[in-house]
Design an enzyme around this catalytic site. Structure first.
Site, PDB file in Angstrom:
ATOM      1  N   SER A  25      -6.428  48.135 -13.170  1.00 34.59           N
ATOM      2  CA  SER A  25      -5.552  47.103 -13.734  1.00 34.59           C
ATOM      3  C   SER A  25      -4.368  47.766 -14.432  1.00 34.59           C
ATOM      4  CB  SER A  25      -6.310  46.232 -14.741  1.00 34.59           C
ATOM      5  OG  SER A  25      -7.353  45.533 -14.098  1.00 34.59           O
ATOM      6  N   GLU A  81      -5.371  38.493  -5.580  1.00 37.57           N
ATOM      7  CA  GLU A  81      -6.708  38.303  -6.155  1.00 37.57           C
ATOM      8  C   GLU A  81      -7.128  36.843  -6.057  1.00 37.57           C
ATOM      9  OE1 GLU A  81      -7.583  40.841  -9.644  1.00 37.57           O
ATOM     10  OE2 GLU A  81      -5.423  40.973  -9.832  1.00 37.57           O
TER      11      GLU A  81
END
Length: 588
Positions: free
Chosen positions: A377, A505
């Site tokens: 991330s 995502e």
């Protein structure tokens, strides 16, 4: 230019006048309204002369019916002309502000995403609604009285000079002294009103943020915290409101004192002149009536000046928005065929100078294949998607469709060939059908909508709803589950039939059952399309044609799952942890 500098006020006035002029107000309507206002004021300037003649020669026998008729007619003409003038200026003001809001709204829609990164939504909303309302209030409620007041004051002074120049000079000696006091108060009102508008925008921002995320507030027991934040805004607004009241409370008594002083001086000095025979009783009565025609407009002019200062302050932000650099929605050519490989060549990007998010990224996305992007991330994956969407421009480097830089294509054409499904699946307030058809620039048949919903596996839950495709989804789709929102977003992408697909995502926030359904819908969507996928769950992209591993803004590996698993240490660790937990680890 600094507004506190000597040229500041003049510059502010010019900016305000230029902004209003750019809305292209009707010159005919404005001139007609002003002429009617002048006519109305001119009639009001004649009436005291009628009164003067009546007083000087007042006997029952001297009263002619024609004089009374003319006086009554003058009152009627004044009332009609004044009413029409106010109506026309009101219409003009409404049109000006509507045009101003239209320009702002049009501008806000073409500003780049980077603008909204730096400006809070609630503040922007407040500026468009509250600040334009201030401008509208000045034009529709104060402009007519502003112009007629000026005409009345100037005209009355001219007539008073004719009647008795000595008493008029006494008046002229008193009024400038009041102006010397009122001018700095007007400057102070400008600063206060500007601060009030800024604070109103901040308070609106707080309201917008809290009410839009009320579920988070309640789930986090944050009501007290948010109340305190809102309370600070309310207290600040109260403080500015009190400051405004203080200035107004000073201005009003000063005006009353000046006017009463003028009245006393004129009556006292005028009485002496009448008794000495230098002035007739009718002249004194007319003088007093003209004085009233100065006193009343002066009070209105003071209020109008205050409102003008507010309006000038309100236009500052509007001008800054209208001067912002916008996206180019005109230049560029249309894409004839997007079925080509996409190449990324040496892309660098930083939101802030010196803080690179992406560094020297280069890769090729084969046409009709699936390319997945994985990595820790904060590595820059979503930023890369934003650059593909042309929300941001790379600091350096280039992206090509085939052999052509994508910047050679128009934004509308480029984005029309991209289908984007994000993790959040944003929906607009409206029906399910509205959301599936959102952004389509053509008429869409019900059959097309139903086919898109079927391929997105959304038709089942839509048919179970009482209103079917006419079911209201609520603000941001709050009446639907996460999986339902995702499937509607996929149906929307299917209806667009894009040649390039971007999935950010898209299944990461779903439960296992919803994920299976949504993944099936995504498989339908991905068939035959050039697809770029961001995924944290490696299980969803192990079969991708190409996997790119990005960490700390750098591309550190690319290849198939098996290639990266054996030759990229961090990818190996990612895969080992995730796929072992799911019992899906593939060995070669």
């Amino acid at each position: 230019m600094d507004k506190d500098s000597p040229k500041g006020p003049l510059s502010n006035w010019r900016k305000f006048a230029r902004l209003i002029n750019e809305t292209k107000p009707s010159k005919l309507l404005l001139i007609t309204a002003l002429l009617l206002s002048i006519s109305s004021t001119a009639v009001s300037l004649i009436i005291p002369m009628f009164t003067k003649n009546l007083v000087d020669g007042f006997t029952v026998s001297s009263m002619e019916p024609m004089q009374i008729v003319l006086l009554a007619l003058a009152f009627v003409v004044q009332a009609i002309a004044g009413g029409l003038s106010i109506y026309m200026l009101n219409v003009l003001g409404q049109r000006v502000v509507a045009n101003l809001r239209d320009r702002l709204w049009q501008k806000l829609l073409v500003l780049p995403v980077s603008y909204y990164d730096e400006h809070k939504t609630g503040e922007t909303v407040s500026r468009v609604t509250n600040d334009t309302a201030i401008v509208k209030g000045f034009i529709t409620e104060h402009m007519a009285s502003f112009f007629s007041g000026i005409i009345s004051v100037v005209g009355s002074f001219v007539v008073l000079l004719y009647l008795d120049w000595q008493m008029t000079l006494i008046m002229l000696a008193i009024i400038p002294m009041a102006a010397l006091i009122l001018y700095p108060l007007g400057r102070q009102m400008f600063k206060i009103s500007k601060g009030l508008q800024d604070e109103t925008a901040s308070f609106t921002t707080v309201l917008s943020q809290v009410l839009s995320e009320i579920r988070l507030v309640k789930a986090s027991n944050a009501e007290k915290r948010e109340y305190e934040k809102g309370k600070r805004g309310i207290t600040s607004l109260l403080r500015f409101g009190i400051k405004e009241g203080i200035v107004q409370s000073i201005i009003s008594p000063i005006m009353s004192f000046v006017m009463m002083a003028l009245l006393v001086v004129i009556i006292g000095y005028g009485g002496l002149r009448v008794s000495s025979g230098a002035l007739s009783a009718g002249d004194l009565v007319a003088f007093i009536l003209y004085l009233i025609q100065i006193i009343m407009p002066m009070s209105v002019l003071t209020m109008s000046f205050t409102q003008l200062q507010k309006a000038i302050g309100a236009t500052d932000y509007m001008i800054s928005v209208l001067e912002e650099q916008e996206e180019d929605h005109i230049g560029g050519k249309d894409i004839q065929d997007a079925s080509k490989p996409i190449s990324v060549e040496h892309i660098h990007f930083a939101y802030t100078v010196g803080e690179n998010i992406l560094e020297d990224i280069s890769f090729t996305i084969p046409q009709g294949k699936v390319t997945a992007i994985v990595g820790p991330s904060g590595g820059g994956k979503t930023t890369l998607f934003s650059i593909f969407e042309r929300f941001y421009t790379p600091t350096s480097g280039i992206i090509k469709l085939g052999q052509e830089p994508i910047t050679n294509y128009s934004l509308q054409s480029w984005r029309s060939h991209i289908g984007y499904v994000s993790q959040e699946s944003p929906l607009v307030d409206g029906t399910i059908r509205d959301n599936i058809c959102y952004g389509m620039n053509r008429e869409v048949t019900q059959k097309e909508v139903e086919e898109a919903a079927r391929m997105a596996y959304a038709d089942t839950f839509i048919h179970d709803m009482p209103d079917g495709y006419d079911t209201e989804v609520g603000e941001r789709g709050v009446k639907l589950s996460g999986g339902q929102r995702q499937r509607i977003a996929i149906a929307r992408a299917l209806l667009r039939n894009p040649q390039i697909l971007m999935l950010d995502e898209a299944t990461s926030s779903l439960d296992s059952k919803s994920e299976i359904i949504v993944q099936q819908a995504l498989n339908n969507l991905m068939k035959g399309r050039t697809t770029l996928v961001i995924a944290h769950r490696l299980s969803t992209i192990v079969d991708a044609d190409q996997i790119l591993f990005i960490e700390k803004g750098k591309l550190t590996g690319s290849g198939s799952h098996d290639e990266l698993y054996h030759h990229h240490p961090m990818y190996h660790e990612f895969a080992k942890q995730q796929l072992r937990m799911q019992g899906q680890l593939k060995t070669s």
